[in-house]
Design a protein around this motif. Structure first.
Motif, PDB file in Angstrom:
ATOM      1  N   ARG A 143      -3.804 -30.979  44.317  1.00 58.46           N
ATOM      2  CA  ARG A 143      -4.289 -31.281  42.957  1.00 58.46           C
ATOM      3  C   ARG A 143      -4.316 -29.996  42.159  1.00 58.46           C
ATOM      4  O   ARG A 143      -4.368 -28.923  42.737  1.00 58.46           O
ATOM      5  CB  ARG A 143      -5.760 -31.747  43.031  1.00 58.46           C
ATOM      6  CG  ARG A 143      -5.959 -33.202  43.073  1.00 58.46           C
ATOM      7  CD  ARG A 143      -7.352 -33.611  42.646  1.00 58.46           C
ATOM      8  NE  ARG A 143      -7.463 -35.036  42.927  1.00 58.46           N
ATOM      9  CZ  ARG A 143      -7.919 -35.545  44.051  1.00 58.46           C
ATOM     10  NH1 ARG A 143      -8.367 -34.755  45.003  1.00 58.46           N
ATOM     11  NH2 ARG A 143      -7.948 -36.846  44.238  1.00 58.46           N
ATOM     12  N   PHE A 144      -4.344 -30.101  40.834  1.00 53.51           N
ATOM     13  CA  PHE A 144      -4.602 -28.906  40.027  1.00 53.51           C
ATOM     14  C   PHE A 144      -6.038 -28.436  40.271  1.00 53.51           C
ATOM     15  O   PHE A 144      -6.950 -29.256  40.443  1.00 53.51           O
ATOM     16  CB  PHE A 144      -4.408 -29.191  38.537  1.00 53.51           C
ATOM     17  CG  PHE A 144      -2.963 -29.325  38.135  1.00 53.51           C
ATOM     18  CD1 PHE A 144      -2.093 -28.253  38.265  1.00 53.51           C
ATOM     19  CD2 PHE A 144      -2.468 -30.527  37.638  1.00 53.51           C
ATOM     20  CE1 PHE A 144      -0.754 -28.371  37.903  1.00 53.51           C
ATOM     21  CE2 PHE A 144      -1.135 -30.648  37.271  1.00 53.51           C
ATOM     22  CZ  PHE A 144      -0.272 -29.575  37.412  1.00 53.51           C
ATOM     23  N   PHE A 145      -6.229 -27.131  40.255  1.00 52.11           N
ATOM     24  CA  PHE A 145      -7.562 -26.547  40.469  1.00 52.11           C
ATOM     25  C   PHE A 145      -8.557 -27.065  39.437  1.00 52.11           C
ATOM     26  O   PHE A 145      -9.679 -27.405  39.776  1.00 52.11           O
ATOM     27  CB  PHE A 145      -7.440 -25.012  40.391  1.00 52.11           C
ATOM     28  CG  PHE A 145      -8.632 -24.238  40.871  1.00 52.11           C
ATOM     29  CD1 PHE A 145      -9.198 -24.486  42.120  1.00 52.11           C
ATOM     30  CD2 PHE A 145      -9.169 -23.208  40.098  1.00 52.11           C
ATOM     31  CE1 PHE A 145     -10.280 -23.736  42.579  1.00 52.11           C
ATOM     32  CE2 PHE A 145     -10.244 -22.452  40.551  1.00 52.11           C
ATOM     33  CZ  PHE A 145     -10.803 -22.724  41.786  1.00 52.11           C
ATOM     34  N   VAL A 146      -8.140 -27.144  38.166  1.00 52.29           N
ATOM     35  CA  VAL A 146      -9.083 -27.558  37.117  1.00 52.29           C
ATOM     36  C   VAL A 146      -9.438 -29.042  37.192  1.00 52.29           C
ATOM     37  O   VAL A 146     -10.393 -29.471  36.558  1.00 52.29           O
ATOM     38  CB  VAL A 146      -8.583 -27.243  35.685  1.00 52.29           C
ATOM     39  CG1 VAL A 146      -8.507 -25.744  35.458  1.00 52.29           C
ATOM     40  CG2 VAL A 146      -7.257 -27.909  35.396  1.00 52.29           C
ATOM     41  N   HIS A 157       6.312 -25.025  32.492  1.00 45.49           N
ATOM     42  CA  HIS A 157       5.610 -26.304  32.604  1.00 45.49           C
ATOM     43  C   HIS A 157       4.334 -26.324  31.757  1.00 45.49           C
ATOM     44  O   HIS A 157       3.621 -27.331  31.712  1.00 45.49           O
ATOM     45  CB  HIS A 157       5.274 -26.520  34.089  1.00 45.49           C
ATOM     46  CG  HIS A 157       4.730 -27.865  34.416  1.00 45.49           C
ATOM     47  ND1 HIS A 157       5.471 -29.014  34.379  1.00 45.49           N
ATOM     48  CD2 HIS A 157       3.480 -28.249  34.800  1.00 45.49           C
ATOM     49  CE1 HIS A 157       4.716 -30.046  34.734  1.00 45.49           C
ATOM     50  NE2 HIS A 157       3.507 -29.605  34.986  1.00 45.49           N
ATOM     51  N   ARG A 158       4.035 -25.198  31.070  1.00 41.43           N
ATOM     52  CA  ARG A 158       2.753 -25.099  30.357  1.00 41.43           C
ATOM     53  C   ARG A 158       2.502 -26.218  29.353  1.00 41.43           C
ATOM     54  O   ARG A 158       1.439 -26.835  29.348  1.00 41.43           O
ATOM     55  CB  ARG A 158       2.679 -23.754  29.621  1.00 41.43           C
ATOM     56  CG  ARG A 158       2.233 -22.628  30.515  1.00 41.43           C
ATOM     57  CD  ARG A 158       2.232 -21.304  29.769  1.00 41.43           C
ATOM     58  NE  ARG A 158       2.100 -20.213  30.725  1.00 41.43           N
ATOM     59  CZ  ARG A 158       2.508 -18.969  30.495  1.00 41.43           C
ATOM     60  NH1 ARG A 158       3.062 -18.651  29.340  1.00 41.43           N
ATOM     61  NH2 ARG A 158       2.341 -18.047  31.411  1.00 41.43           N
ATOM     62  N   HIS A 177       1.940 -29.535  30.940  1.00 43.18           N
ATOM     63  CA  HIS A 177       0.661 -29.536  31.648  1.00 43.18           C
ATOM     64  C   HIS A 177      -0.499 -29.705  30.669  1.00 43.18           C
ATOM     65  O   HIS A 177      -1.454 -30.444  30.946  1.00 43.18           O
ATOM     66  CB  HIS A 177       0.527 -28.235  32.439  1.00 43.18           C
ATOM     67  CG  HIS A 177      -0.762 -28.129  33.186  1.00 43.18           C
ATOM     68  ND1 HIS A 177      -1.075 -28.963  34.242  1.00 43.18           N
ATOM     69  CD2 HIS A 177      -1.833 -27.305  33.031  1.00 43.18           C
ATOM     70  CE1 HIS A 177      -2.276 -28.647  34.702  1.00 43.18           C
ATOM     71  NE2 HIS A 177      -2.757 -27.652  33.987  1.00 43.18           N
ATOM     72  N   LEU A 218      -3.356 -32.596  30.836  1.00 40.59           N
ATOM     73  CA  LEU A 218      -4.811 -32.404  30.826  1.00 40.59           C
ATOM     74  C   LEU A 218      -5.437 -33.236  29.710  1.00 40.59           C
ATOM     75  O   LEU A 218      -6.480 -33.865  29.893  1.00 40.59           O
ATOM     76  CB  LEU A 218      -5.158 -30.923  30.626  1.00 40.59           C
ATOM     77  CG  LEU A 218      -4.764 -29.953  31.746  1.00 40.59           C
ATOM     78  CD1 LEU A 218      -5.237 -28.546  31.401  1.00 40.59           C
ATOM     79  CD2 LEU A 218      -5.346 -30.381  33.096  1.00 40.59           C
ATOM     80  N   VAL A 228      -8.819 -34.569  31.643  1.00 38.08           N
ATOM     81  CA  VAL A 228      -9.257 -33.851  32.844  1.00 38.08           C
ATOM     82  C   VAL A 228     -10.433 -32.936  32.564  1.00 38.08           C
ATOM     83  O   VAL A 228     -11.413 -32.904  33.302  1.00 38.08           O
ATOM     84  CB  VAL A 228      -8.085 -33.029  33.435  1.00 38.08           C
ATOM     85  CG1 VAL A 228      -8.595 -32.064  34.483  1.00 38.08           C
ATOM     86  CG2 VAL A 228      -7.050 -33.961  34.039  1.00 38.08           C
ATOM     87  N   LEU A 229     -10.379 -32.212  31.475  1.00 41.08           N
ATOM     88  CA  LEU A 229     -11.404 -31.203  31.242  1.00 41.08           C
ATOM     89  C   LEU A 229     -12.684 -31.773  30.660  1.00 41.08           C
ATOM     90  O   LEU A 229     -13.718 -31.136  30.687  1.00 41.08           O
ATOM     91  CB  LEU A 229     -10.858 -30.103  30.341  1.00 41.08           C
ATOM     92  CG  LEU A 229      -9.746 -29.298  31.000  1.00 41.08           C
ATOM     93  CD1 LEU A 229      -9.168 -28.311  30.021  1.00 41.08           C
ATOM     94  CD2 LEU A 229     -10.273 -28.577  32.232  1.00 41.08           C
ATOM     95  N   SER A 230     -12.619 -33.003  30.123  1.00 38.28           N
ATOM     96  CA  SER A 230     -13.838 -33.524  29.519  1.00 38.28           C
ATOM     97  C   SER A 230     -14.570 -34.520  30.410  1.00 38.28           C
ATOM     98  O   SER A 230     -15.780 -34.613  30.361  1.00 38.28           O
ATOM     99  CB  SER A 230     -13.509 -34.167  28.170  1.00 38.28           C
ATOM    100  OG  SER A 230     -12.427 -35.066  28.327  1.00 38.28           O
ATOM    101  N   THR A 231     -13.838 -35.262  31.247  1.00 33.22           N
ATOM    102  CA  THR A 231     -14.541 -36.333  31.953  1.00 33.22           C
ATOM    103  C   THR A 231     -14.432 -36.284  33.470  1.00 33.22           C
ATOM    104  O   THR A 231     -15.309 -36.747  34.162  1.00 33.22           O
ATOM    105  CB  THR A 231     -13.976 -37.714  31.546  1.00 33.22           C
ATOM    106  OG1 THR A 231     -12.585 -37.748  31.930  1.00 33.22           O
ATOM    107  CG2 THR A 231     -14.091 -37.946  30.059  1.00 33.22           C
ATOM    108  N   HIS A 232     -13.370 -35.709  33.989  1.00 33.27           N
ATOM    109  CA  HIS A 232     -13.100 -35.865  35.412  1.00 33.27           C
ATOM    110  C   HIS A 232     -14.099 -35.118  36.285  1.00 33.27           C
ATOM    111  O   HIS A 232     -14.432 -33.984  36.035  1.00 33.27           O
ATOM    112  CB  HIS A 232     -11.689 -35.368  35.725  1.00 33.27           C
ATOM    113  CG  HIS A 232     -11.277 -35.578  37.144  1.00 33.27           C
ATOM    114  ND1 HIS A 232     -10.480 -36.630  37.513  1.00 33.27           N
ATOM    115  CD2 HIS A 232     -11.576 -34.898  38.270  1.00 33.27           C
ATOM    116  CE1 HIS A 232     -10.302 -36.573  38.814  1.00 33.27           C
ATOM    117  NE2 HIS A 232     -10.947 -35.529  39.298  1.00 33.27           N
ATOM    118  N   PRO A 248     -17.745 -31.599  36.112  1.00 37.63           N
ATOM    119  CA  PRO A 248     -17.351 -30.472  35.276  1.00 37.63           C
ATOM    120  C   PRO A 248     -18.430 -29.415  35.149  1.00 37.63           C
ATOM    121  O   PRO A 248     -18.173 -28.328  34.663  1.00 37.63           O
ATOM    122  CB  PRO A 248     -17.088 -31.127  33.925  1.00 37.63           C
ATOM    123  CG  PRO A 248     -17.924 -32.352  33.921  1.00 37.63           C
ATOM    124  CD  PRO A 248     -18.052 -32.801  35.332  1.00 37.63           C
TER     125      PRO A 248
END
Lengths: 325, 325
Positions: free
Chosen positions: A112-115, A300-301, A304, A308, A313-317, A320
């Motif tokens: 998985r991605f780290f974040v 890939h930035r 990617h 996200l 990913v950064l708000s709900t997964h 956090p």
């Protein structure tokens, strides 16, 4: 092994008691089957009872003699207590004596991605990729020394114990840790005549592989698309050959062999000239490989960032933690 | 860094916010002090409040400008929650923005024989040698990406992330794991322009070193007797030089440099010719070193058996698990 001892004292599983963790599927099962067909007593431990029952049937079909003892036990090996309890069960039919060889095949990867990894993802990664092996080796070493018995402990890691890249933040640290433990014990357990090996398979076509493909980031899939996976049987045969050759570090494919020879640390190598040649190849090849992968990742930035965003990913997964005020 | 960019864009801590875990003693304090004297804002986190207060006094004495912000916070960084809470405190005086550079210096080693290690010893080894770094890097990466901020994450491992030997079974796996995480993130965090470095000091004359000497097995002491320890200041200077040179893997002594250059994995090296020369030295030297150490260990068997006997290690110490019937 120096050339003058080739063929001498080759390890032979015949009549030996082999304990295989994670022995109900994949590499563990392939290994258990080969060991059975070569006359060993085999104990397997895993969690799922149905899988264990199915596995024992497969192993039975490779029986060579009526006196071979095949047993399966359901235990969770992620804790010291679980590993001790499993070992109690495994030795019960063998006069309480520690097994002659222990193969630590339990292990699961969830790339998985780290974040997007939760705290639980990272903890599970270490439990399933390191502690399952560490606790059984710990329980068994202590008893081997108590009983004054020699034996063989075989750690299973991965190519990712030598190198690593995007997507493997929960798995590579665990596999590197296995390598650290195996190398420490290779040194330390000389005090008791206990042999330690480390086997590092590359991609294998196993149920575990199918699972890991599900969570694997696209960029990681892309980097791995040139891989030619082994079957579990091919990997198991490579492992047994490596043990017969008495190699400290064992691999079953050329890519891992390159990384093994060029990532020595302080573990013994194989043949000096062979290892030197591989090392020179890796010295040229590895930076080229890494550069090309780094280029892929940087390209890939944008995709990617969209990933996200789309997946929140950064708000709900996951977990956090507190948001920044 | 290629030669044509020497001296360009050299990292400069002036005016940057640097977060140093384990910043109250040893390498962490030495580093915090140097960063302060070069104009950085410095936040340190550790557990002991008195030590933190003493450390802040030392750091204050290196203040260059009145507007530099120096803060210390007491948190346990062994859990995800602890790392998140510490980060909340650290960013509070900086408008909630993640630090420009994070130095993960927290870490403790307790060398012991594997057979005398309790389950708690092994768990503590992983907590103090891996999770303290993993959780802070996890918490900070997520926020850096949320905030779209670039930054620098510096993992601190040890020579024992490249190689290992008798006595280090609770510590080397953790340090290898740090290397696995740092190398994964060096690859992955290119997606966000976050730089990752790994610093591997050899023996340092710190309070931590004095502690580890207390439990260190005799054979381990003997193997290490030729080491020439660095002071924490020397190590910190080496670390900062490595960051200025933009090296992925940094060491501050020749022995570690040999193992770094000959244990490459997939991390970028330094200068090709220099690394090649070191690699060739290690290719000859490392097996000779290992053979001599292996000979020492095997010669230590009788004395070790007596040690186990005298100290009742196998019968009474720690958590031996159920005895064999």
């Amino acid at each position: 092994m120096p050339f003058w001892s080739w063929g001498k004292n080759k390890w032979n599983p015949d009549g030996k008691h082999c304990y295989v963790t994670g022995g109900s599927v994949g590499l563990g099962l392939a290994l258990a089957t080969i060991l059975a067909s070569r006359g060993a007593h085999v104990s397997i431990v895993a969690r799922g009872k149905q899988r264990l029952a199915d596995a024992i049937e497969v192993i039975e079909s490779h029986r060579q003699r009526p006196d071979q003892i095949f047993r399966s036990f359901s235990f969770d090996l992620c804790s010291a207590e679980g590993a001790e309890a499993a070992l109690d069960a495994v030795v019960a039919d063998h006069e309480g004596l520690t097994p002659d060889a222990i193969f630590l095949c339990a292990g699961v990867a969830t790339p998985r991605f780290f974040v997007e990894s939760t705290a639980k993802d990272l903890i599970d990664g270490m439990n399933l990729g390191y502690w399952t092996e560490a606790w059984t080796s710990w329980a068994v070493t202590r008893r081997m020394v108590q009983q004054g018995r020699q034996g063989k402990i075989v750690f299973i890691a991965s190519t990712l114990c030598y190198m690593t890249f995007v997507g493997w933040s929960s798995y590579s640290p665990a596999r590197h840790a296995v390598r650290g433990l195996a190398d420490t014990l290779r040194s330390e357990l000389q005090l008791y005549n206990i042999d330690v090996h480390l086997f590092s398979p590359n991609t294998m076509l196993t149920p575990g592989y199918d699972e890991e493909q599900k969570t694997k980031p696209k960029i990681t899939l892309k980097i791995e698309e040139g891989d030619t996976p082994l079957t579990a049987e091919q990997a198991a045969i490579g492992l047994i050959k490596g043990i017969e050759a008495n190699h400290a570090h064992i691999s079953a494919d050329f890519i891992t062999e390159l990384f093994r020879a060029s990532t020595r640390g302080s573990a013994p190598g194989h043949n000096f000239v062979y290892d030197w040649a591989l090392d020179m190849m890796a010295m040229i090849g590895a930076p080229i490989w890494r550069s090309s992968v780094d280029t892929l990742i940087r390209a890939h930035r944008a995709e990617h960032a969209e990933y996200l965003q789309t997946n929140g990913v950064l708000s709900t997964h996951g977990d956090p933690g507190p948001t920044v005020k």
